[in-house]
Motif scaffolding. Structure first.
Motif, PDB file in Angstrom:
ATOM      1  N   PRO A  89       1.118   6.304   8.921  1.00 53.06           N
ATOM      2  CA  PRO A  89       0.283   7.101   8.027  1.00 53.06           C
ATOM      3  C   PRO A  89       0.760   8.565   8.045  1.00 53.06           C
ATOM      4  O   PRO A  89       1.100   9.082   9.112  1.00 53.06           O
ATOM      5  CB  PRO A  89      -1.124   6.978   8.626  1.00 53.06           C
ATOM      6  CG  PRO A  89      -1.072   5.768   9.515  1.00 53.06           C
ATOM      7  CD  PRO A  89       0.341   5.752  10.049  1.00 53.06           C
TER       8      PRO A  89
ATOM      9  N   CYS B  99       0.849  -1.203   0.000  1.00 55.50           N
ATOM     10  CA  CYS B  99       0.000   0.000   0.000  1.00 55.50           C
ATOM     11  C   CYS B  99       0.879   1.245   0.000  1.00 55.50           C
ATOM     12  O   CYS B  99       2.099   1.166   0.114  1.00 55.50           O
ATOM     13  CB  CYS B  99      -0.976  -0.010   1.185  1.00 55.50           C
ATOM     14  SG  CYS B  99      -0.267   0.576   2.737  1.00 55.50           S
TER      15      CYS B  99
ATOM     16  N   GLU C 278      -3.219   1.557  16.626  1.00 54.98           N
ATOM     17  CA  GLU C 278      -3.729   1.937  15.305  1.00 54.98           C
ATOM     18  C   GLU C 278      -2.617   1.869  14.254  1.00 54.98           C
ATOM     19  O   GLU C 278      -2.698   1.129  13.284  1.00 54.98           O
ATOM     20  CB  GLU C 278      -4.287   3.359  15.446  1.00 54.98           C
ATOM     21  CG  GLU C 278      -5.078   3.831  14.284  1.00 54.98           C
ATOM     22  CD  GLU C 278      -5.679   5.206  14.567  1.00 54.98           C
ATOM     23  OE1 GLU C 278      -6.586   5.310  15.415  1.00 54.98           O
ATOM     24  OE2 GLU C 278      -5.222   6.183  13.938  1.00 54.98           O
TER      25      GLU C 278
ATOM     26  N   SER D  72     -11.066  -2.583  12.626  1.00 53.04           N
ATOM     27  CA  SER D  72     -10.193  -3.242  11.652  1.00 53.04           C
ATOM     28  C   SER D  72      -9.999  -4.713  11.980  1.00 53.04           C
ATOM     29  O   SER D  72      -9.928  -5.543  11.081  1.00 53.04           O
ATOM     30  CB  SER D  72      -8.829  -2.553  11.598  1.00 53.04           C
ATOM     31  OG  SER D  72      -8.986  -1.192  11.351  1.00 53.04           O
TER      32      SER D  72
ATOM     33  N   ARG E 114      -2.386  10.494  10.366  1.00 50.24           N
ATOM     34  CA  ARG E 114      -3.827  10.334  10.117  1.00 50.24           C
ATOM     35  C   ARG E 114      -4.236   8.886  10.424  1.00 50.24           C
ATOM     36  O   ARG E 114      -3.400   7.993  10.530  1.00 50.24           O
ATOM     37  CB  ARG E 114      -4.173  10.713   8.673  1.00 50.24           C
ATOM     38  CG  ARG E 114      -3.588   9.791   7.631  1.00 50.24           C
ATOM     39  CD  ARG E 114      -4.331   9.900   6.300  1.00 50.24           C
ATOM     40  NE  ARG E 114      -3.624   9.225   5.223  1.00 50.24           N
ATOM     41  CZ  ARG E 114      -3.561   7.908   5.064  1.00 50.24           C
ATOM     42  NH1 ARG E 114      -4.134   7.104   5.940  1.00 50.24           N
ATOM     43  NH2 ARG E 114      -2.913   7.391   4.035  1.00 50.24           N
ATOM     44  N   THR E 115      -5.555   8.695  10.538  1.00 52.94           N
ATOM     45  CA  THR E 115      -6.095   7.347  10.745  1.00 52.94           C
ATOM     46  C   THR E 115      -5.844   6.514   9.491  1.00 52.94           C
ATOM     47  O   THR E 115      -6.056   7.019   8.377  1.00 52.94           O
ATOM     48  CB  THR E 115      -7.619   7.466  10.995  1.00 52.94           C
ATOM     49  OG1 THR E 115      -7.819   8.356  12.084  1.00 52.94           O
ATOM     50  CG2 THR E 115      -8.246   6.121  11.304  1.00 52.94           C
ATOM     51  N   PRO E 116      -5.411   5.267   9.639  1.00 47.50           N
ATOM     52  CA  PRO E 116      -5.252   4.446   8.433  1.00 47.50           C
ATOM     53  C   PRO E 116      -6.590   4.246   7.733  1.00 47.50           C
ATOM     54  O   PRO E 116      -7.622   4.171   8.404  1.00 47.50           O
ATOM     55  CB  PRO E 116      -4.728   3.099   8.964  1.00 47.50           C
ATOM     56  CG  PRO E 116      -4.549   3.241  10.430  1.00 47.50           C
ATOM     57  CD  PRO E 116      -5.065   4.559  10.879  1.00 47.50           C
ATOM     58  N   THR E 117      -6.559   4.190   6.410  1.00 48.71           N
ATOM     59  CA  THR E 117      -7.811   3.948   5.685  1.00 48.71           C
ATOM     60  C   THR E 117      -8.208   2.475   5.859  1.00 48.71           C
ATOM     61  O   THR E 117      -7.377   1.635   6.214  1.00 48.71           O
ATOM     62  CB  THR E 117      -7.652   4.226   4.171  1.00 48.71           C
ATOM     63  OG1 THR E 117      -6.700   3.290   3.645  1.00 48.71           O
ATOM     64  CG2 THR E 117      -7.165   5.645   3.913  1.00 48.71           C
ATOM     65  N   THR E 118      -9.473   2.190   5.562  1.00 49.20           N
ATOM     66  CA  THR E 118      -9.954   0.798   5.643  1.00 49.20           C
ATOM     67  C   THR E 118      -9.141  -0.079   4.703  1.00 49.20           C
ATOM     68  O   THR E 118      -8.782  -1.210   5.030  1.00 49.20           O
ATOM     69  CB  THR E 118     -11.453   0.749   5.252  1.00 49.20           C
ATOM     70  OG1 THR E 118     -12.137   1.681   6.075  1.00 49.20           O
ATOM     71  CG2 THR E 118     -12.037  -0.637   5.435  1.00 49.20           C
ATOM     72  N   GLU E 119      -8.809   0.461   3.528  1.00 48.66           N
ATOM     73  CA  GLU E 119      -8.037  -0.328   2.552  1.00 48.66           C
ATOM     74  C   GLU E 119      -6.646  -0.646   3.105  1.00 48.66           C
ATOM     75  O   GLU E 119      -6.189  -1.794   3.026  1.00 48.66           O
ATOM     76  CB  GLU E 119      -7.936   0.459   1.242  1.00 48.66           C
ATOM     77  CG  GLU E 119      -7.444  -0.398   0.107  1.00 48.66           C
ATOM     78  CD  GLU E 119      -7.074   0.411  -1.124  1.00 48.66           C
ATOM     79  OE1 GLU E 119      -7.108   1.658  -1.078  1.00 48.66           O
ATOM     80  OE2 GLU E 119      -6.721  -0.241  -2.132  1.00 48.66           O
ATOM     81  N   GLU E 120      -5.989   0.358   3.685  1.00 48.49           N
ATOM     82  CA  GLU E 120      -4.649   0.120   4.254  1.00 48.49           C
ATOM     83  C   GLU E 120      -4.713  -0.921   5.371  1.00 48.49           C
ATOM     84  O   GLU E 120      -3.873  -1.821   5.465  1.00 48.49           O
ATOM     85  CB  GLU E 120      -4.066   1.440   4.783  1.00 48.49           C
ATOM     86  CG  GLU E 120      -3.659   2.418   3.699  1.00 48.49           C
ATOM     87  CD  GLU E 120      -3.595   3.876   4.151  1.00 48.49           C
ATOM     88  OE1 GLU E 120      -3.225   4.724   3.325  1.00 48.49           O
ATOM     89  OE2 GLU E 120      -3.931   4.180   5.325  1.00 48.49           O
TER      90      GLU E 120
ATOM     91  N   THR F 200     -10.591   2.387  15.681  1.00 46.75           N
ATOM     92  CA  THR F 200      -9.997   1.873  14.437  1.00 46.75           C
ATOM     93  C   THR F 200      -9.481   0.452  14.637  1.00 46.75           C
ATOM     94  O   THR F 200      -9.654  -0.421  13.786  1.00 46.75           O
ATOM     95  CB  THR F 200      -8.846   2.788  13.962  1.00 46.75           C
ATOM     96  OG1 THR F 200      -9.344   4.111  13.851  1.00 46.75           O
ATOM     97  CG2 THR F 200      -8.287   2.349  12.626  1.00 46.75           C
TER      98      THR F 200
END
Ligand code: URA
Length: 232
Positions: free
Chosen positions: A125, A55, A80, A165, A129-135, A161
């Motif tokens: 990140p 990613c 996270e 996740s 920032r908060t990791p994305t759902t994809e990450e 998160t």
């Protein structure tokens, strides 16, 4: 086992037989899932995460941050994602959040020998920032392998998160913290993320810090029960 045979194992939900399985053949350059049972040691995961380009977080990585603590721990803590200090050192929870986490653990006489600490995503990140759902999904295979190998009985999930996740539970952390939830036969305790406690320093009754104190005592109690059961 050929590469084709190995790739055909992707998507299996039960651990594949690790016999003759060469983890070096697991591609780190695609978003293909990691077959359960791929790894037999954490050191190989660390090496793979440091060359992983599954990613976009790879682009900003100084060090992948895989885990610290005891690989025999009965308690695993899942954060996270790495911050600046973690990215610089390759060690999870070494910044201010980590110092507070240590204090929380110390308050119930738990040390690094009793826990193993990891994160949802292994690379920092940008801008924290908060990791994305994809990450999170792409990185999840590494975490699942860590959980399989460490085999903790208790998992502390720090913040919404981490809860979402790992378990898919999308409820807010204020709603679900402090209540045990069962995931894959393991007792999971959603707790506030230490960074949230740093932003909310009050210790008044009902404050996030006060609630954390209640939650960590529940964890200590469950841990003592498990130890007592194991000793019988
Ligand atoms: N916050 C996290 O969630 N993980 C770390 O490793 C550090 C800070």
């Amino acid at each position: 086992m050929s590469l084709e045979e190995q790739i055909s194992l992707f998507g299996q939900s039960e651990p594949a037989a690790a016999t003759n399985f060469d983890p070096e053949l697991i591609p780190t350059d695609g978003s293909l899932p990691i077959p359960p049972g791929s790894y037999s040691d954490i050191a190989t995961i660390v090496r793979h995460c440091n060359s992983c380009v599954r990613c976009e977080l790879a682009a900003g990585r100084t060090h992948a941050v895989v885990g610290r603590g005891s690989e025999n721990a009965k308690i695993m803590i899942v954060g996270e994602g790495p911050g600046q200090h973690e990215d610089e050192t390759g060690i999870p929870f070494v910044g201010r959040s980590g110092q507070l986490l240590e204090k929380i653990l110390e308050s119930v006489r738990l040390t690094e020998d009793d826990v193993y600490i990891s994160n949802i995503v292994k690379c920092r990140p940008p801008g924290n920032r908060t990791p994305t759902t994809e990450e999170a999904d792409i990185c999840k295979g590494y975490l699942l392998e860590q959980i399989r190998m460490i085999d903790p009985k208790i998992i502390l999930l720090t913040g919404a998160t981490a809860v979402r996740s790992l378990t898919g539970n999308k409820q807010g952390i204020t709603k679900i913290r402090g209540e045990w939830l069962s995931w894959n036969g393991r007792d999971c305790m959603p707790i506030f993320h230490p960074a949230y406690l740093l932003r909310n320093p009050s210790r008044d009754k009902g404050s996030p810090k006060w609630l954390m104190w209640q939650d960590i005592q529940k964890v200590r109690q469950r841990y003592d029960e498990l130890m007592a059961e194991a000793a019988v």
